[in-house]
Design a protein around this motif. Structure first.
Motif, PDB file in Angstrom:
ATOM      1  N   HIS A  86      83.427  48.128  25.071  1.00  0.00           N
ATOM      2  CA  HIS A  86      82.827  49.437  24.821  1.00  0.00           C
ATOM      3  C   HIS A  86      81.301  49.355  24.850  1.00  0.00           C
ATOM      4  CE1 HIS A  86      86.691  51.029  22.736  1.00  0.00           C
ATOM      5  NE2 HIS A  86      86.774  51.040  24.044  1.00  0.00           N
ATOM      6  N   ALA A  87      80.788  48.342  24.183  1.00  0.00           N
ATOM      7  CA  ALA A  87      79.333  48.193  24.140  1.00  0.00           C
ATOM      8  C   ALA A  87      78.773  47.994  25.546  1.00  0.00           C
ATOM      9  CB  ALA A  87      78.962  47.012  23.235  1.00  0.00           C
ATOM     10  N   PHE A  88      79.411  47.138  26.306  1.00  0.00           N
ATOM     11  CA  PHE A  88      78.941  46.871  27.666  1.00  0.00           C
ATOM     12  C   PHE A  88      79.001  48.139  28.519  1.00  0.00           C
ATOM     13  CE2 PHE A  88      80.089  42.041  27.909  1.00  0.00           C
ATOM     14  CZ  PHE A  88      79.255  41.809  26.844  1.00  0.00           C
ATOM     15  N   THR A  89      80.084  48.863  28.376  1.00  0.00           N
ATOM     16  CA  THR A  89      80.249  50.076  29.171  1.00  0.00           C
ATOM     17  C   THR A  89      79.175  51.091  28.817  1.00  0.00           C
ATOM     18  OG1 THR A  89      82.623  49.720  29.183  1.00  0.00           O
ATOM     19  CG2 THR A  89      81.862  51.897  29.851  1.00  0.00           C
ATOM     20  N   LYS A  90      78.946  51.233  27.512  1.00  0.00           N
ATOM     21  CA  LYS A  90      77.962  52.197  27.048  1.00  0.00           C
ATOM     22  C   LYS A  90      76.571  51.871  27.592  1.00  0.00           C
ATOM     23  CE  LYS A  90      76.927  54.775  22.852  1.00  0.00           C
ATOM     24  NZ  LYS A  90      76.927  54.723  21.373  1.00  0.00           N
ATOM     25  N   SER A  91      76.279  50.590  27.651  1.00  0.00           N
ATOM     26  CA  SER A  91      74.952  50.188  28.106  1.00  0.00           C
ATOM     27  C   SER A  91      74.841  50.171  29.625  1.00  0.00           C
ATOM     28  CB  SER A  91      74.632  48.793  27.585  1.00  0.00           C
ATOM     29  OG  SER A  91      75.278  47.828  28.392  1.00  0.00           O
ATOM     30  N   GLY A  92      75.981  50.355  30.305  1.00  0.00           N
ATOM     31  CA  GLY A  92      75.942  50.388  31.759  1.00  0.00           C
ATOM     32  C   GLY A  92      76.067  49.026  32.427  1.00  0.00           C
ATOM     33  N   LEU A  93      76.280  47.995  31.632  1.00  0.00           N
ATOM     34  CA  LEU A  93      76.434  46.650  32.192  1.00  0.00           C
ATOM     35  C   LEU A  93      77.712  46.528  33.011  1.00  0.00           C
ATOM     36  CD1 LEU A  93      75.497  43.943  29.553  1.00  0.00           C
ATOM     37  CD2 LEU A  93      74.750  44.065  31.921  1.00  0.00           C
ATOM     38  N   ILE A  94      78.757  47.138  32.515  1.00  0.00           N
ATOM     39  CA  ILE A  94      80.015  47.137  33.237  1.00  0.00           C
ATOM     40  C   ILE A  94      80.497  48.571  33.374  1.00  0.00           C
ATOM     41  CG2 ILE A  94      80.641  44.874  32.345  1.00  0.00           C
ATOM     42  CD1 ILE A  94      82.646  46.259  30.513  1.00  0.00           C
ATOM     43  N   ARG A  95      81.551  48.734  34.165  1.00  0.00           N
ATOM     44  CA  ARG A  95      82.090  50.067  34.380  1.00  0.00           C
ATOM     45  C   ARG A  95      83.572  50.026  34.040  1.00  0.00           C
ATOM     46  NH1 ARG A  95      80.535  52.224  40.132  1.00  0.00           N
ATOM     47  NH2 ARG A  95      78.501  51.795  39.234  1.00  0.00           N
ATOM     48  N   SER A  96      84.081  51.084  33.476  1.00  0.00           N
ATOM     49  CA  SER A  96      85.509  51.128  33.186  1.00  0.00           C
ATOM     50  C   SER A  96      86.187  52.020  34.215  1.00  0.00           C
ATOM     51  CB  SER A  96      85.750  51.660  31.784  1.00  0.00           C
ATOM     52  OG  SER A  96      85.514  53.046  31.743  1.00  0.00           O
ATOM     53  N   VAL A  97      87.325  51.557  34.666  1.00  0.00           N
ATOM     54  CA  VAL A  97      88.098  52.328  35.632  1.00  0.00           C
ATOM     55  C   VAL A  97      89.393  52.725  34.957  1.00  0.00           C
ATOM     56  CG1 VAL A  97      89.005  52.361  37.971  1.00  0.00           C
ATOM     57  CG2 VAL A  97      87.169  50.773  37.367  1.00  0.00           C
ATOM     58  N   THR A  98      89.537  54.015  34.705  1.00  0.00           N
ATOM     59  CA  THR A  98      90.729  54.490  34.025  1.00  0.00           C
ATOM     60  C   THR A  98      91.780  54.808  35.067  1.00  0.00           C
ATOM     61  OG1 THR A  98      89.468  56.528  33.946  1.00  0.00           O
ATOM     62  CG2 THR A  98      89.775  55.380  31.898  1.00  0.00           C
ATOM     63  N   THR A  99      92.803  53.980  35.101  1.00  0.00           N
ATOM     64  CA  THR A  99      93.788  54.118  36.176  1.00  0.00           C
ATOM     65  C   THR A  99      95.073  54.764  35.715  1.00  0.00           C
ATOM     66  OG1 THR A  99      94.870  52.029  35.713  1.00  0.00           O
ATOM     67  CG2 THR A  99      92.958  51.984  37.163  1.00  0.00           C
ATOM     68  N   ASN A 100      95.308  54.753  34.410  1.00  0.00           N
ATOM     69  CA  ASN A 100      96.511  55.371  33.894  1.00  0.00           C
ATOM     70  C   ASN A 100      97.741  54.476  34.005  1.00  0.00           C
ATOM     71  OD1 ASN A 100      97.023  57.569  32.436  1.00  0.00           O
ATOM     72  ND2 ASN A 100      97.842  58.761  34.109  1.00  0.00           N
ATOM     73  N   GLN A 101      97.676  53.424  34.775  1.00  0.00           N
ATOM     74  CA  GLN A 101      98.780  52.484  34.751  1.00  0.00           C
ATOM     75  C   GLN A 101      98.228  51.148  34.256  1.00  0.00           C
ATOM     76  OE1 GLN A 101     100.505  53.795  38.270  1.00  0.00           O
ATOM     77  NE2 GLN A 101      98.478  54.707  38.553  1.00  0.00           N
ATOM     78  N   LEU A 102      98.939  50.553  33.328  1.00  0.00           N
ATOM     79  CA  LEU A 102      98.559  49.236  32.832  1.00  0.00           C
ATOM     80  C   LEU A 102      97.186  49.207  32.158  1.00  0.00           C
ATOM     81  CD1 LEU A 102      99.552  47.298  36.058  1.00  0.00           C
ATOM     82  CD2 LEU A 102     100.996  47.671  34.075  1.00  0.00           C
TER      83      LEU A 102
END
Lengths: 134, 134
Positions: free
Chosen positions: A59-75
């Motif tokens: 969460h912290a990384f995503t918030k800071s823009g270091l990483i990106r989350s891909v919400t796929t809905n499966q798994l």
DNA sequence: GTCAAAGTTTAGAATTATTCTAATTTGGTG
DNA sequence: CACCAAATTAGAATAATTCTAAACTTTGAC
């Protein structure tokens, strides 16, 4: 190692042992792991690692823009280290995610007054390999 | 009523009572409900309705392209009736989803051999209303 | 009309991803 | 060393979604 520490400091995140390891893992992995997968893969090297830490860190990384989350809905949600603008293609057969280059999107007119923190382009379908197998 | 039945038949989905009601609801609602919300809203009019039916139906509709699912990662997947190409903006404050027009994306070169079933553009941030309130 | 087969719906249990909680550990500062 | 804040931990709790097996509907054949 050095690179990860540097990146974290630059983003204003204290480079604890766990955080460095998680970020390194994401920098090396090209297969967009889930939190669960990350947890299991790192657990062997950091036996005390807890899932909460993995989630907090992601969460912290995503918030800071270091990483990106891909919400796929499966798994579950999947994560990748951000390099440049790219879209994601999720294969509904083999569940792999493919990166592909894309132009920066431009929405100045439509979304005036909106603060945009992240943008995600996700295509779903069947990848080349799986399409051939049919 | 007629419109929903027609749409279902055109998509090769048998227009059962539940399916028609669910599709109509999505055609009228502009607020991108979750499966849960849909279930509760329709439950008052169809007391025997089951969650499994809602989920089954939403999957079938999504697969056929009648509706689109927006995976937001907070408060569950959200659904909307597909009209034209548009992107989604999720406000992280009020959780509303805003539609905005966008060009059809073009990936012929990058994704040759890939079969694309759906494409989703999701922006996250703070909407105009919430930005003003700060 | 009756029957069987196929398709649909149902209630509730099971699963799974994620969040929460409260206790413990760690790392820096005086 | 003693203190404080921040980070981590294990495991419980929650919530979205899927599964399961039974009941109900519809359809078409006879």
């Amino acid at each position: 190692m050095q690179k990860a520490v540097e990146q974290l400091s630059k983003s204003g995140i204290k480079p604890s042992y766990q955080r460095v390891k998680i970020l390194e893992h994401l920098m090396n992995e090209k297969n967009h792991p889930t939190a669960e997968q990350l947890y299991h893969q790192l657990k062997t090297r950091i036996p005390t690692l807890s899932k909460a830490t993995v989630y907090n860190t992601l969460h912290a990384f995503t918030k800071s823009g270091l990483i990106r989350s891909v919400t796929t809905n499966q798994l579950g949600t999947r994560y990748d280290y951000v390099t440049d603008d790219h879209g994601h293609f999720l294969c509904l057969d083999c569940n792999r995610i493919f990166d592909f280059p894309r132009e920066k999107l431009c929405y100045e007119r439509e979304l005036e007054g909106f603060e945009i923190y992240s943008e995600e382009v996700v295509l779903k379908g069947i990848c080349r390999d799986c399409a051939k197998k049919r």
